[in-house]
Write a protein that holds these residues in place. Structure first.
Motif, PDB file in Angstrom:
ATOM      1  N   GLY A 290      13.121 -35.644  30.608  1.00 49.61           N
ATOM      2  CA  GLY A 290      11.721 -35.829  30.959  1.00 49.61           C
ATOM      3  C   GLY A 290      11.584 -37.052  31.822  1.00 49.61           C
ATOM      4  N   MET A 291      10.364 -37.346  32.218  1.00 48.47           N
ATOM      5  CA  MET A 291      10.136 -38.501  33.076  1.00 48.47           C
ATOM      6  C   MET A 291       8.664 -38.878  32.971  1.00 48.47           C
ATOM      7  N   THR A 292       8.323 -40.017  33.524  1.00 50.20           N
ATOM      8  CA  THR A 292       6.935 -40.455  33.504  1.00 50.20           C
ATOM      9  C   THR A 292       6.030 -39.368  34.091  1.00 50.20           C
ATOM     10  N   GLU A 293       6.528 -38.681  35.095  1.00 48.50           N
ATOM     11  CA  GLU A 293       5.736 -37.659  35.792  1.00 48.50           C
ATOM     12  C   GLU A 293       5.464 -36.428  34.923  1.00 48.50           C
ATOM     13  N   THR A 294       6.241 -36.240  33.853  1.00 44.56           N
ATOM     14  CA  THR A 294       6.010 -35.069  32.992  1.00 44.56           C
ATOM     15  C   THR A 294       5.403 -35.498  31.652  1.00 44.56           C
ATOM     16  N   SER A 295       4.928 -36.734  31.598  1.00 40.87           N
ATOM     17  CA  SER A 295       4.191 -37.251  30.440  1.00 40.87           C
ATOM     18  C   SER A 295       5.021 -37.255  29.157  1.00 40.87           C
ATOM     19  N   SER A 296       6.338 -37.308  29.302  1.00 43.60           N
ATOM     20  CA  SER A 296       7.296 -37.329  28.189  1.00 43.60           C
ATOM     21  C   SER A 296       8.278 -36.177  28.378  1.00 43.60           C
ATOM     22  N   GLN A 297       9.049 -35.837  27.326  1.00 46.45           N
ATOM     23  CA  GLN A 297      10.091 -34.801  27.535  1.00 46.45           C
ATOM     24  C   GLN A 297       9.477 -33.469  27.936  1.00 46.45           C
ATOM     25  N   ILE A 298      10.164 -32.750  28.793  1.00 50.05           N
ATOM     26  CA  ILE A 298       9.709 -31.421  29.226  1.00 50.05           C
ATOM     27  C   ILE A 298      10.778 -30.375  28.939  1.00 50.05           C
ATOM     28  N   VAL A 299      11.987 -30.836  28.629  1.00 52.04           N
ATOM     29  CA  VAL A 299      13.115 -29.962  28.300  1.00 52.04           C
ATOM     30  C   VAL A 299      13.768 -30.536  27.048  1.00 52.04           C
ATOM     31  N   THR A 300      14.079 -29.685  26.072  1.00 54.67           N
ATOM     32  CA  THR A 300      14.707 -30.197  24.852  1.00 54.67           C
ATOM     33  C   THR A 300      15.795 -29.256  24.353  1.00 54.67           C
ATOM     34  N   LEU A 301      16.831 -29.837  23.798  1.00 51.10           N
ATOM     35  CA  LEU A 301      17.926 -29.076  23.199  1.00 51.10           C
ATOM     36  C   LEU A 301      17.881 -29.273  21.688  1.00 51.10           C
ATOM     37  N   THR A 302      17.904 -28.172  20.969  1.00 53.49           N
ATOM     38  CA  THR A 302      17.857 -28.291  19.509  1.00 53.49           C
ATOM     39  C   THR A 302      19.220 -28.688  18.961  1.00 53.49           C
ATOM     40  N   PRO A 303      19.238 -29.286  17.778  1.00 59.92           N
ATOM     41  CA  PRO A 303      20.524 -29.672  17.174  1.00 59.92           C
ATOM     42  C   PRO A 303      21.458 -28.479  17.004  1.00 59.92           C
ATOM     43  N   GLU A 304      20.899 -27.269  16.726  1.00 59.48           N
ATOM     44  CA  GLU A 304      21.770 -26.095  16.544  1.00 59.48           C
ATOM     45  C   GLU A 304      22.600 -25.848  17.803  1.00 59.48           C
ATOM     46  N   ASP A 305      21.991 -26.154  18.976  1.00 62.48           N
ATOM     47  CA  ASP A 305      22.690 -25.893  20.230  1.00 62.48           C
ATOM     48  C   ASP A 305      23.467 -27.110  20.724  1.00 62.48           C
ATOM     49  N   ALA A 306      23.313 -28.250  20.033  1.00 66.15           N
ATOM     50  CA  ALA A 306      23.811 -29.522  20.564  1.00 66.15           C
ATOM     51  C   ALA A 306      25.299 -29.483  20.894  1.00 66.15           C
ATOM     52  N   GLU A 336      18.307 -29.128  43.420  1.00 68.94           N
ATOM     53  CA  GLU A 336      17.281 -30.035  42.919  1.00 68.94           C
ATOM     54  C   GLU A 336      16.480 -29.359  41.807  1.00 68.94           C
ATOM     55  N   ILE A 337      16.160 -30.126  40.786  1.00 68.71           N
ATOM     56  CA  ILE A 337      15.394 -29.610  39.646  1.00 68.71           C
ATOM     57  C   ILE A 337      13.905 -29.665  39.973  1.00 68.71           C
ATOM     58  N   LEU A 338      13.217 -28.525  39.834  1.00 73.65           N
ATOM     59  CA  LEU A 338      11.763 -28.454  40.014  1.00 73.65           C
ATOM     60  C   LEU A 338      11.113 -28.115  38.687  1.00 73.65           C
ATOM     61  N   VAL A 339      10.003 -28.757  38.377  1.00 75.09           N
ATOM     62  CA  VAL A 339       9.301 -28.466  37.129  1.00 75.09           C
ATOM     63  C   VAL A 339       7.833 -28.174  37.391  1.00 75.09           C
ATOM     64  N   LYS A 340       7.250 -27.417  36.480  1.00 70.94           N
ATOM     65  CA  LYS A 340       5.843 -27.046  36.600  1.00 70.94           C
ATOM     66  C   LYS A 340       5.263 -26.916  35.191  1.00 70.94           C
ATOM     67  N   GLY A 341       4.023 -27.298  35.046  1.00 72.03           N
ATOM     68  CA  GLY A 341       3.395 -27.153  33.738  1.00 72.03           C
ATOM     69  C   GLY A 341       2.219 -28.084  33.606  1.00 72.03           C
ATOM     70  N   PRO A 342       1.379 -27.822  32.609  1.00 72.32           N
ATOM     71  CA  PRO A 342       0.148 -28.609  32.481  1.00 72.32           C
ATOM     72  C   PRO A 342       0.389 -30.050  32.024  1.00 72.32           C
ATOM     73  N   MET A 343       1.630 -30.407  31.707  1.00 71.17           N
ATOM     74  CA  MET A 343       1.933 -31.796  31.367  1.00 71.17           C
ATOM     75  C   MET A 343       2.439 -32.570  32.582  1.00 71.17           C
ATOM     76  N   VAL A 344       2.563 -31.906  33.716  1.00 68.93           N
ATOM     77  CA  VAL A 344       3.077 -32.560  34.918  1.00 68.93           C
ATOM     78  C   VAL A 344       1.934 -33.246  35.669  1.00 68.93           C
ATOM     79  N   THR A 345       2.172 -34.492  36.066  1.00 71.55           N
ATOM     80  CA  THR A 345       1.160 -35.281  36.778  1.00 71.55           C
ATOM     81  C   THR A 345       0.619 -34.536  37.996  1.00 71.55           C
TER      82      THR A 345
END
Lengths: 480, 480
Positions: A290-306, A336-345
Motif C-alpha cells: 500500500g501507499m499514502t495514495e491508497t490510504s493504507s494497504q490495498i493488497v494483502t496476503l493471508t498467513p495461509e498463503d504466506a 508498472e503496477i496500476l491500482v483503482k478503487g474508492p480508497m485511492v486518492t
C-alpha cells in the motif's frame, strides 16, 4: 452524488459512549464520549481563533491524545488536517507548510522551533483559548468527497507533494480492511507507528468506525510492543519488516496469546527466513502492499498463503482492482503496477500536471514495478523510482540528490539503497565533484535540509555516474 | 461520481474460489467459483435471448440455486431483477409485471400458470439455451448508482409500487450490518425467509461481499431451522417474531451451541415475555427495524440492551440517521419516523409524485410512527398506514379495502390487524353493504385478487365505519 453519513465520531459516541476508544502507554485511556467532547471542544477553540471550513491546519506531533483530538477537531470544522513528519528538518517543514497553504501549525510542546514560516501554536496555547459555541456550527455529517487529510510524499520529482485523502478514501480503507481481516468484539489494534503516516492514521479512524479500542504508542519500542501483545490484550498490530525481526527475537521461546490474530506488515516484502521463523512461532503475519495514495494497504496476503507465496503481497482488497500496465493477460511478466478503487486518492494538491500523468481513467500509476502470478498474486519487484524503505520511512533518492547538488562543487549525485541489518535499507550516495569538498561541509548542509533518516550513511566520490543511452542515471549500477 | 468496485461475485470468486458459498437443504453446496461460473453462464444465455443492459427481468421463485444464479446473471448483464412474491395471485402478479416493465418472467418449474401477461420461461427452458460468448460483454465492475433489484410494497395508496434498490444500497446495507454485528471467520448465516424479500436477498448478497457461507432453506420450517442451528454450525439467522416463538418452544430445555451468536429479528417488536424466555435460554435476539426501502434493517438493538429497552428497535446503524418529524429535541414525543442513509432507496419506480412526497432533502418519510427515548433508542408505535405484519409478510389495509370495494354492493370497507397467536397479526375486515352479499361471493373475489395471507380472516358487516372529522377512516376504531 457524494455519499453522506453522520459524523463518525458523533455517531460512535452515540452508539458506544462508555466504551474505551484509546489506551495510552501510561495506562490512561479515554472513552468515545470523552474523545467526542474533547474533539468538539478543540473545534470550537479553533473556530474562536478564526479558523473555518476549508482552511488547512498543519499538525506536527508525535502520537498523543491531543493530536488525535485536533485531527477530529479539523473534521468538525470542515478544515483539512495537514499531517507533518516530525523527523523533518525545519527547512523541509517550511517547504511543506508553504506548499500546503496551511494557516497555522499546531505542535506538541516539544517543538519549540521559532523558525516556522507561519503562526505556530502548541497544545497548551490552544487549550487556553476560551470556547465560544455561538461562532461556528460544527459538522454533523460527513461528505465522502471532502478532503479530510493531506500527507507529503516525494515520488519521481524529488519535490514533496501532498496526497489528498478524502473522508471517502478513509472510509473505504477501513471497511475494506474489515472485509479482509474480519471484525471481532475483542479486537484491540496497537499503533506503534506515527499517526502522521497513513498506517497510523488509518488505524486511528478504524477505531471510531469499528468501535474498536486502539492502543497508541508514542513510537515503536520493541519492549513496549512485545508487552502490549503479551499482556494488554492487543489482537492486531501494524508493523514494518524491521520491527518483525526485532519482535521475533524478543519473543524468544515464548508464544503470543491465542487472541493475537494479526501482524499486518507493510513496507516491502519480508524475507523467507523471517516468514519461516514467524510460522514456527505461530505468528500470524499478513504481508501487504500500500501507499499514502491508497490510504493504507490495498493488497494483502493471508498467513495461509504466506509460505506458499513467499515474496508476494497477496491480492487486492475486495473493493480494489490492480493490473500490470500493458500486460493484463500475461502472468509473470513485469510491468508498472496500476491500482483503482474508492480508497485511492483523487490526486496531489496543486499538482494538476502530475495528476494528469499518473491517473488514467481512475487508474493510478504507482510507479512501482511488479507482476501477477498465474493465480493473480502480486509480486512487487521494484518500489517506485528506486524508493528506499528504511525502518518504515520512505526515502526518495531524487530528493537527496537534489539536496547534494545544491552544494557548490558537487556536479552530479546519485543515491541508492544499501542493505542494512537494523533498518532494512539505508541510503548511500555517489558524487562527482569539481573541487575537493570536506565531509564536514557536506554533513552540515545535509543536516540543514534533510531529515536524519534521509541522510546518506556513506558518501563516495566517483569520476562519473552510471548512465544509460538516454543519459538517465541507472541507480542500481551505482558503486558497481 | 458514483463509486465503482469490481463485480462482487467475480472478486469473491477470485479471492475465495473454493470456499463454500451456499449450502442447501439436501446437503449439496456450491463454491464461489461455481456460483460465478453458473451466474455468468445464465447471463450469456439471457444475452443470447436478446436481453440487454437496462432490461427488467422478473423472477418468480421459491428459494433455490437457480434463483440466486439468475439474480447474479442480471447483475452481469446490467439488467434489473424484479423479485416477485410467490404468494401473490395471478392478478396481483400481472399487475406488477406490467407496472415493472419487465420483458420476461423467469420462474421455477412449479409455476405453470399460463396466464402471465408476458413471456414466461422456466429454469429448464433457460438452461437449454446455448451460450454465446460473442454476443455481449459481461459487467466486470459495479456502479453504485445503478439499479440492481426492484421489490413491490403497497404503502399508503394500496397500489403496489416498486422500490428500486441500487448496488450502493445493498453494499451499504451489508457493510453497515458487518459494522454492527462484526464479521467472524466461522460465520454462516441461515436464510429461512424468501429471497424475494429484502431480508433474504440482503443476506444472499452478504455472502458474496463477506465471503461467508449461507444456508438457504426453501421456506421456514421450525424443525429445519432448529436443526440448522443445532447441527449445521449456523451462527446467525434472520427471523420474524412468530418464528422466534416456535423456535423457543422447539428448543425446549436444550441450548443452542456457543457459536450461534445472532438471531436477527425483523417485523415488529417482540413481546416482553418472549424476550425474557430468550434471555433465559441465552438466545442472542437482536431486535431490528427496517423495510424494503432501507434495503434491510436500519435500526438494531443489541441483546445487552434487549431487556433494558423492552419494545425498542435500538439505534440506527453506523452510516444511518433517524429523526422524528417536527420533533428533533423532544424525547418520548411521538411523530413520524424519518430515515436517511446510503442504504435508503432513491425512490419508487415510475412514482415521481409519491417520491416528491416521501423524500425531503434525502430524508425518507417512512409513514411509521414512533419516538426516541432520552438515550436515543427508537420505539416504533404504529407501523405505517396501519401496516399489518403477519408472519413476516407486510399487509396494507388499503390494498385489501380497494379489492373489497370492487365487489358490487360493498360501499365501504375498513381493514385492521387483529392479534393472532400463530401469525402475530391477521387482517380482519369491516364492510358497509348496499345489498346482501354472500360470504362465498366475497371469498371468490378475494381469492382471485389477493394472496392468501392478505385475505381477511373475519369479515364483519356494519352500518358505518368510524371516521374522524375530516371523514378519514380511523382504522384502530374499527369494531369498537
Amino acid at each position: 452524488m457524494s455519499e453522506t453519513t453522520p459524523h463518525w465520531l458523533t455517531k460512535r459516541a452515540d452508539l458506544s459512549p462508555d466504551k474505551k476508544a484509546i489506551e495510552f502507554e501510561d495506562g490512561s485511556s479515554i472513552t468515545y464520549l470523552e474523545l467526542f467532547h474533547r474533539s468538539q471542544s478543540y473545534a470550537r477553540k479553533l473556530g474562536k481563533l478564526g479558523f473555518r471550513q476549508g482552511d488547512h491546519i498543519a499538525i506536527l506531533s508525535t502520537n498523543c491524545a491531543e493530536m488525535i483530538q485536533i485531527i477530529y477537531a479539523c473534521s468538525y470544522l470542515g478544515a483539512v488536517a495537514v499531517l507533518l513528519n516530525t523527523k523533518l528538518t525545519i527547512n523541509e517543514l517550511n517547504q511543506q507548510l508553504l506548499d500546503s497553504d496551511a494557516k497555522v501549525i499546531i505542535t506538541s510542546e516539544s517543538f519549540k522551533a521559532s523558525e516556522f514560516v507561519l503562526q505556530r501554536m502548541d497544545y497548551n496555547e490552544l487549550e487556553s483559548v476560551t470556547e465560544d459555541t455561538s461562532i461556528i456550527t460544527l459538522k454533523s455529517e460527513i461528505y465522502f468527497d471532502d478532503i479530510f487529510t493531506m500527507m507529503y510524499t516525494s515520488g519521481t520529482t524529488g519535490f514533496p507533494k501532498a496526497v489528498q485523502q478524502t473522508f471517502g478514501n478513509h472510509w473505504w480503507s477501513a471497511t475494506s480492511s474489515a472485509l479482509n481481516l474480519g471484525l471481532h468484539d475483542n479486537d484491540k489494534w496497537l499503533i506503534p507507528l506515527p499517526l502522521f503516516h497513513v498506517s497510523g492514521l488509518s488505524t486511528m479512524l478504524k477505531s471510531v468506525i469499528y468501535g474498536m479500542p486502539i492502543y497508541v504508542l508514542e513510537k515503536f519500542e520493541v519492549e513496549k510492543v512485545h508487552n502490549a501483545i503479551m499482556d494488554r490484550k492487543v489482537t492486531i498490530v501494524s508493523v514494518v519488516t524491521v520491527m518483525v525481526q526485532r519482535l521475533i527475537k524478543r519473543l524468544g521461546n515464548h508464544h503470543y496469546p491465542n487472541d493475537f490474530r494479526c501482524m499486518l506488515l507493510g513496507g516491502g516484502p519480508a524475507p523467507k527466513s523471517l516468514l519461516e521463523q514467524a510460522k514456527l512461532k505461530n505468528i500470524p503475519v499478513f504481508q501487504s502492499y500500500g501507499m499514502t495514495e491508497t490510504s493504507s494497504q490495498i493488497v494483502t496476503l493471508t498467513p495461509e498463503d504466506a509460505l506458499k507465496k513467499i515474496g508476494s503481497a497477496g491480492k487486492p482488497l475486495f473493493p480494489a482492482q490492480l493490473k500490470i500496465a500493458h500486460n493484463e493477460n500475461n502472468p509473470n511478466q513485469i510491468g508498472e503496477i496500476l491500482v483503482k478503487g474508492p480508497m485511492v486518492t483523487k490526486g496531489y494538491y496543486k499538482r494538476a500536471e502530475t495528476n494528469k500523468e499518473v491517473f488514467e481513467n481512475n487508474w493510478l500509476h504507482t510507479g512501482d514495478m511488479g507482476y501477477l502470478d498465474e493465480q493473480g498474486y502480486l509480486y512487487v519487484v521494484d518500489r517506485r523510482n528506486d524508493l528506499i524503505i528504511s525502518g518504515g520511512e520512505n526515502i526518495y533518492p531524487s530528493e537527496i540528490e537534489n539536496v547534494l547538488v545544491q552544494i557548490e562543487g558537487i556536479e552530479e549525485a546519485g543515491v541508492k539503497g544499501s542493505p542494512n541489518e537494523e533498518w532494512g535499507m539505508v541510503p548511500i550516495a555517489f558524487i562527482v565533484c569539481s573541487r575537493p569538498i570536506s565531509e564536514n561541509e557536506i554533513a552540515a548542509h545535509l543536516e540543514k535540509y534533510l531529515a536524519k533518516y534521509k541522510r546518506p550513511k556513506e558518501i563516495h566520490v566517483v569520476n562519473e555516474l552510471p548512465r544509460n543511452a538516454a543519459n538517465k542515471l541507472v541507480r542500481h549500477n551505482l558503486g558497481k
